[in-house]
Scaffold this active site. Structure first.
Site, mmCIF file in Angstrom:
data_model
loop_
_atom_site.group_PDB
_atom_site.id
_atom_site.type_symbol
_atom_site.label_atom_id
_atom_site.label_comp_id
_atom_site.label_asym_id
_atom_site.label_seq_id
_atom_site.Cartn_x
_atom_site.Cartn_y
_atom_site.Cartn_z
ATOM 1 N N CYS A 2 1.048 -1.385 -0.120
ATOM 2 C CA CYS A 2 -0.136 -0.158 -0.085
ATOM 3 C C CYS A 2 1.589 1.468 -0.513
ATOM 4 O O CYS A 2 2.121 1.175 -0.031
ATOM 5 C CB CYS A 2 -0.692 0.243 0.853
ATOM 6 S SG CYS A 2 -1.962 -1.648 1.489
ATOM 7 N N ARG A 27 2.824 0.967 -7.310
ATOM 8 C CA ARG A 27 3.133 0.301 -6.532
ATOM 9 C C ARG A 27 1.822 -0.912 -6.648
ATOM 10 O O ARG A 27 1.664 -1.726 -6.151
ATOM 11 C CB ARG A 27 2.969 1.112 -5.473
ATOM 12 C CG ARG A 27 4.527 1.909 -4.623
ATOM 13 C CD ARG A 27 4.142 2.104 -3.549
ATOM 14 N NE ARG A 27 3.733 1.517 -2.712
ATOM 15 C CZ ARG A 27 4.693 0.672 -1.993
ATOM 16 N NH1 ARG A 27 6.148 1.519 -1.451
ATOM 17 N NH2 ARG A 27 4.381 -0.229 -0.763
ATOM 18 N N TRP A 75 -3.941 -1.958 -1.442
ATOM 19 C CA TRP A 75 -3.000 -3.471 -1.685
ATOM 20 C C TRP A 75 -4.433 -4.740 -0.511
ATOM 21 O O TRP A 75 -3.766 -4.945 0.179
ATOM 22 C CB TRP A 75 -1.911 -3.585 -2.402
ATOM 23 C CG TRP A 75 -1.493 -4.808 -2.740
ATOM 24 C CD1 TRP A 75 -1.257 -6.143 -1.787
ATOM 25 C CD2 TRP A 75 -2.166 -4.983 -3.784
ATOM 26 N NE1 TRP A 75 -1.455 -7.053 -2.231
ATOM 27 C CE2 TRP A 75 -1.600 -6.729 -3.375
ATOM 28 C CE3 TRP A 75 -1.904 -4.833 -5.116
ATOM 29 C CZ2 TRP A 75 -1.273 -7.377 -4.924
ATOM 30 C CZ3 TRP A 75 -2.230 -5.524 -6.056
ATOM 31 C CH2 TRP A 75 -1.673 -7.222 -6.223
ATOM 32 N N ASN A 101 0.354 0.687 6.622
ATOM 33 C CA ASN A 101 0.878 -0.429 5.423
ATOM 34 C C ASN A 101 1.518 -1.355 6.198
ATOM 35 O O ASN A 101 1.753 -1.091 7.308
ATOM 36 C CB ASN A 101 2.098 0.747 4.678
ATOM 37 C CG ASN A 101 1.448 1.558 3.730
ATOM 38 O OD1 ASN A 101 1.102 1.449 3.119
ATOM 39 N ND2 ASN A 101 2.483 1.301 2.821
ATOM 40 N N GLY A 102 1.201 -2.789 6.080
ATOM 41 C CA GLY A 102 1.716 -3.896 6.952
ATOM 42 C C GLY A 102 0.659 -4.544 6.900
ATOM 43 O O GLY A 102 -0.279 -4.543 6.101
ATOM 44 N N GLU A 481 12.220 -23.620 -13.470
ATOM 45 C CA GLU A 481 11.821 -22.209 -13.193
ATOM 46 C C GLU A 481 13.284 -21.227 -13.593
ATOM 47 O O GLU A 481 12.787 -20.326 -14.074
ATOM 48 C CB GLU A 481 11.179 -21.496 -11.614
ATOM 49 C CG GLU A 481 11.234 -20.592 -11.002
ATOM 50 C CD GLU A 481 9.648 -19.831 -11.884
ATOM 51 O OE1 GLU A 481 9.467 -19.773 -12.598
ATOM 52 O OE2 GLU A 481 10.309 -18.453 -11.508
ATOM 53 N N LYS A 485 12.425 -18.012 -16.487
ATOM 54 C CA LYS A 485 13.251 -16.578 -15.979
ATOM 55 C C LYS A 485 13.873 -16.206 -17.085
ATOM 56 O O LYS A 485 13.970 -14.939 -17.669
ATOM 57 C CB LYS A 485 13.983 -16.674 -14.409
ATOM 58 C CG LYS A 485 14.008 -16.159 -13.153
ATOM 59 C CD LYS A 485 12.360 -15.684 -12.873
ATOM 60 C CE LYS A 485 11.297 -16.003 -13.715
ATOM 61 N NZ LYS A 485 9.879 -16.097 -13.235
ATOM 62 N N GLU A 488 12.448 -15.430 -20.813
ATOM 63 C CA GLU A 488 11.742 -14.453 -21.057
ATOM 64 C C GLU A 488 12.286 -13.209 -20.523
ATOM 65 O O GLU A 488 11.693 -12.136 -21.318
ATOM 66 C CB GLU A 488 10.261 -14.814 -19.461
ATOM 67 C CG GLU A 488 10.955 -14.784 -17.802
ATOM 68 C CD GLU A 488 9.477 -14.477 -17.360
ATOM 69 O OE1 GLU A 488 8.190 -14.134 -17.444
ATOM 70 O OE2 GLU A 488 10.006 -14.947 -16.474
ATOM 71 N N HIS A 504 18.996 -39.493 -22.384
ATOM 72 C CA HIS A 504 17.653 -39.856 -23.843
ATOM 73 C C HIS A 504 17.949 -39.278 -25.114
ATOM 74 O O HIS A 504 16.775 -39.553 -25.071
ATOM 75 C CB HIS A 504 16.711 -40.173 -22.903
ATOM 76 C CG HIS A 504 16.903 -41.445 -21.876
ATOM 77 N ND1 HIS A 504 16.502 -42.964 -22.056
ATOM 78 C CD2 HIS A 504 17.502 -41.209 -20.546
ATOM 79 C CE1 HIS A 504 16.770 -42.944 -21.128
ATOM 80 N NE2 HIS A 504 17.124 -42.449 -19.985
ATOM 81 N N LYS A 604 1.772 -8.956 -17.805
ATOM 82 C CA LYS A 604 1.699 -9.518 -16.087
ATOM 83 C C LYS A 604 0.746 -10.502 -16.302
ATOM 84 O O LYS A 604 1.085 -11.234 -16.023
ATOM 85 C CB LYS A 604 1.894 -8.621 -15.326
ATOM 86 C CG LYS A 604 2.114 -8.474 -14.021
ATOM 87 C CD LYS A 604 3.037 -8.894 -14.097
ATOM 88 C CE LYS A 604 3.670 -9.662 -12.194
ATOM 89 N NZ LYS A 604 4.412 -10.147 -11.813
HETATM 90 O O1 M6R Z 1 -0.625 -14.648 -12.266
HETATM 91 P P1 M6R Z 1 -0.417 -15.638 -12.323
HETATM 92 O O2 M6R Z 1 0.499 -16.584 -11.326
HETATM 93 O O3 M6R Z 1 -1.677 -17.073 -12.411
HETATM 94 O O4 M6R Z 1 0.412 -15.897 -13.179
HETATM 95 C C1 M6R Z 1 0.766 -17.052 -13.845
HETATM 96 C C2 M6R Z 1 2.043 -17.071 -15.109
HETATM 97 O O5 M6R Z 1 1.503 -16.144 -16.063
HETATM 98 C C3 M6R Z 1 2.821 -16.306 -14.666
HETATM 99 O O6 M6R Z 1 3.464 -16.913 -13.381
HETATM 100 C C4 M6R Z 1 4.529 -15.387 -15.945
HETATM 101 O O7 M6R Z 1 5.047 -17.076 -16.257
HETATM 102 C C5 M6R Z 1 5.490 -15.166 -15.148
HETATM 103 N N1 M6R Z 1 5.078 -13.606 -16.044
HETATM 104 C C6 M6R Z 1 6.833 -15.460 -15.115
HETATM 105 O O8 M6R Z 1 7.725 -14.958 -14.465
#
Ligand code: M6R
Length: 609
Positions: A2, A27, A75, A101-102, A481, A485, A488, A504, A604
């Site tokens: 927040c 934010r 938030w 906030n918190g 993961e 990272k 992307e 394999h 996002k």
């Molecule tokens: O909002 P969500 O967690 O459901 O989103 C899922 C994916 O779109 C999200 O985790 C995406 O893979 C990330 N931006 C990757 O860093």
């Protein structure tokens, strides 16, 4: 999370509060509000939605005149976004208005305590407890009331406080949540973040835990919790607005990587009381758990990779078969599910189209749906039978980091909780597991303190064409993961493979100079990983190894560079091994000059199929 801004001076406060809140919009928030002390006493205006809804409601601030005020963008954590749950929260008698906030961890206990004494609550927020407690303790001395409240509340808070009896004072106090005081001429300010007041002043004082600030127009007094006067240094802020928004970091991604210790702590600590897990927020009983023959974890992207860790963690601790599935597959493949299935949905945004559709499929089939979500009141949260919120705060960078870490933390708590309920682990074993989870924030912090080692490695390999990640068991889960990272945000082609699968097929890709990141943290599988590392080294690979400190020497003998992580329970290792991997992706992308926070072609929140 927040945003807070406060003003005391000679000009109208509400227009400035709106302006300051606008600077905190980056934010993320779901509602906003202001409280102003003016000719008609203390007046509050709040509105769910964007700031402009609030601005229209109060005619750009002109509708609530007054030269002292506090404002807030919320938030949601406790209670869905709504006018009534927005801040400022006021006490029943109207004496106090508070922005916060918190998270107040013991708010339910305190709320019940006050209700038994006749105090009437109107919101679902933890913040209202602070406003009500202030009035409850108030006997004409605000400082004393604040001191008593600080003694009672547990958790994190940055508070801006107005008291009806002191129209020429603005009070502030904090613990574990940032709050600054801005110094002006004939006016002073408070804010949770520098951008909110940067147009007015560059002279600030940072409040420390349990310090109280009392602002008047001409002066600011700082006090410790016992009321003793404090001298505080004044800091001159040189940042421009853009770097101020990022807290001085170059990108939101790095800011969010560094926020992980706090985000994980905030997510777990309210759910641990007296050494035991208390998941008040969900209604799953032992009998429910005994009914489940299978657990499906369904999600997309990073959240799905949390699901892969969940499979290892829940199966090994609880003994119920777990299947992790990407939502876009699950929804169209007629999975064998029914009332004897628990579906665990994981989503940061709570709005991902495929994940939401999968949830509806599961509900339609009669499954019990438990979700782990970051955005309070989101569609997935609303439609689930039970919800556990990750209290990570808004994640702005497209690349998920603190959402991943907080989702993992909740998966661990769930696994331990289920194991305890079903008697799969003894109370002593559960206590040891829980102690390991509680240690994660400081262990993550210790890894972040050695960023430069990863930065150095990234500087040598940021031009790589392909990078492969290998691991076994939970190291394979973390590799998935790590690879996502990297690809992307840096646009480098990368794949994660279960190390045992190398021979394999994928090993044919390895040639002189191919970069392989080997996650070898699982003690029981370390020797197997060493064999895999030898295999790729023999074909010319350059290997970055990640392992626990006790295996550092052994791995250093094989790999070109090794980054050690602290030891923890096997299932929790991904929370630590992912940190150097997030940093590696970040530094590689940064050295390649990529648009880190907004990678090409990505959004996002993916709200369309
Ligand atoms: O909002 P969500 O967690 O459901 O989103 C899922 C994916 O779109 C999200 O985790 C995406 O893979 C990330 N931006 C990757 O860093």
């Amino acid at each position: 999370m927040c945003g807070i801004v406060g003003y005391i001076g000679r000009e109208e406060s509400a227009p400035f509060l709106l302006e300051g809140l606008e600077k905190l919009e980056y934010r993320g928030y779901d509602s906003a509000g202001v409280a102003v002390y003016g000719p008609d006493g203390l007046r509050v205006a709040k509105a769910k939605g964007r700031l402009k809804v609030l601005a229209e409601k109060i005619d750009g601030g002109r509708a609530i005149p007054g030269t002292v005020g506090i404002g807030h963008t919320r938030w949601a954590t406790h209670g869905a976004p709504s006018d009534v749950n927005s801040h400022p929260q006021t006490s029943a008698g109207g004496k106090f208005a508070v922005v916060h906030n918190g998270i107040i961890e013991n708010y339910l206990y305190l709320k019940n305590h006050l209700i038994r004494r006749g105090v009437e609550f109107v919101s679902e927020t933890d913040t209202e407890v602070v406003a009500q407690l202030l009035e409850y303790y108030y006997d004409g001395n605000v400082m004393e009331a604040i001191r008593k409240v600080v003694e009672k509340v547990e958790g994190s808070y940055a508070l801006g406080i107005l008291c009806e009896d002191f129209p020429d004072r603005l009070f502030a106090v904090r613990k574990d949540s940032p709050l600054i005081v801005g110094l002006g001429r004939g006016e002073n300010y408070i804010a949770s973040d520098i951008p909110a007041i940067l147009s007015k002043t560059r002279d600030i004082c940072r409040l420390k835990d349990n310090e109280i600030a009392v602002l008047t127009r001409s002066n600011v007094g700082f006090f410790d919790i016992d009321g003793y006067f404090l001298e505080k240094p004044v800091e001159y802020i040189e940042w421009d607005v853009e770097s101020a928004e990022k807290g001085g970091y170059e990108h939101f991604m790095m800011k969010e990587i560094c926020e992980q210790p706090k985000a994980v702590h905030d997510t777990i600590s309210p759910r641990i009381r007296d050494g035991r897990i208390v998941l008040d927020d969900i209604a799953l009983t032992k009998e429910d758990l005994e009914r489940f023959r299978k657990i499906f974890v369904v999600a997309c992207g990073t959240a799905y990779y949390v699901g892969v860790v969940a499979k290892y963690a829940i199966e090994s601790m609880v003994g119920i078969p777990v299947e992790a599935d990407v939502a876009s597959e699950f929804r169209y493949r007629s999975p064998v599910i029914g009332p004897d299935t628990l579906v665990l949905i994981i989503s940061q945004s709570g709005e991902t189209a495929d994940t939401l559709a999968a949830l509806r499929e599961a509900k339609h089939a009669g499954c019990r749906v438990l979700s782990i979500v970051n955005v309070v009141g989101s569609s997935i949260a609303n439609e689930s039978d039970d919800v556990l919120y990750t209290w990570a705060g808004p994640e702005i960078s497209v690349a998920s980091t603190k959402a991943y870490s907080t989702q993992l933390a909740l998966v661990y708590l769930l696994a331990i909780h289920f194991a305890e309920l079903l008697g799969k682990k003894s109370p002593e074993e559960c206590a040891a597991l829980l102690a390991a989870v509680e240690k994660l924030p400081e262990q993550i912090e210790s890894l972040l303190a050695h960023k430069e080692n990863i930065q150095f490695f990234a500087s040598r390999y940021f031009n790589a064409g392909d990078i492969y990640f290998i691991g076994r068991n939970i190291d394979y889960a973390a590799s998935l993961e790590a690879s996502l990272k990297l690809k992307e945000i840096s646009y480098i082609h990368s794949e994660a493979y279960a190390a045992g699968e190398l021979k394999h097929g994928p090993i044919s890709l390895i040639e002189e100079g191919t970069l392989v990141v080997a996650l070898a943290t699982h003690t029981g599988l370390f020797d197997k990983m060493m064999s895999n590392i030898r295999e790729v080294k023999a074909r010319g690979a350059v290997v970055l190894g990640i392992t626990t400190e006790d295996k550092l020497e052994a791995l250093t003998a094989q790999a070109d560079m090794v980054f050690p992580i602290p030891s923890t329970e096997t299932c929790f290792l991904p929370s630590l091994s992912i940190i150097p991997m997030q940093l590696f992706a970040y530094y590689v992308a940064s050295m390649k000059g990529c648009d880190i926070d907004k990678p090409r072609n990505l959004a996002k929140s993916v709200t369309v199929e």
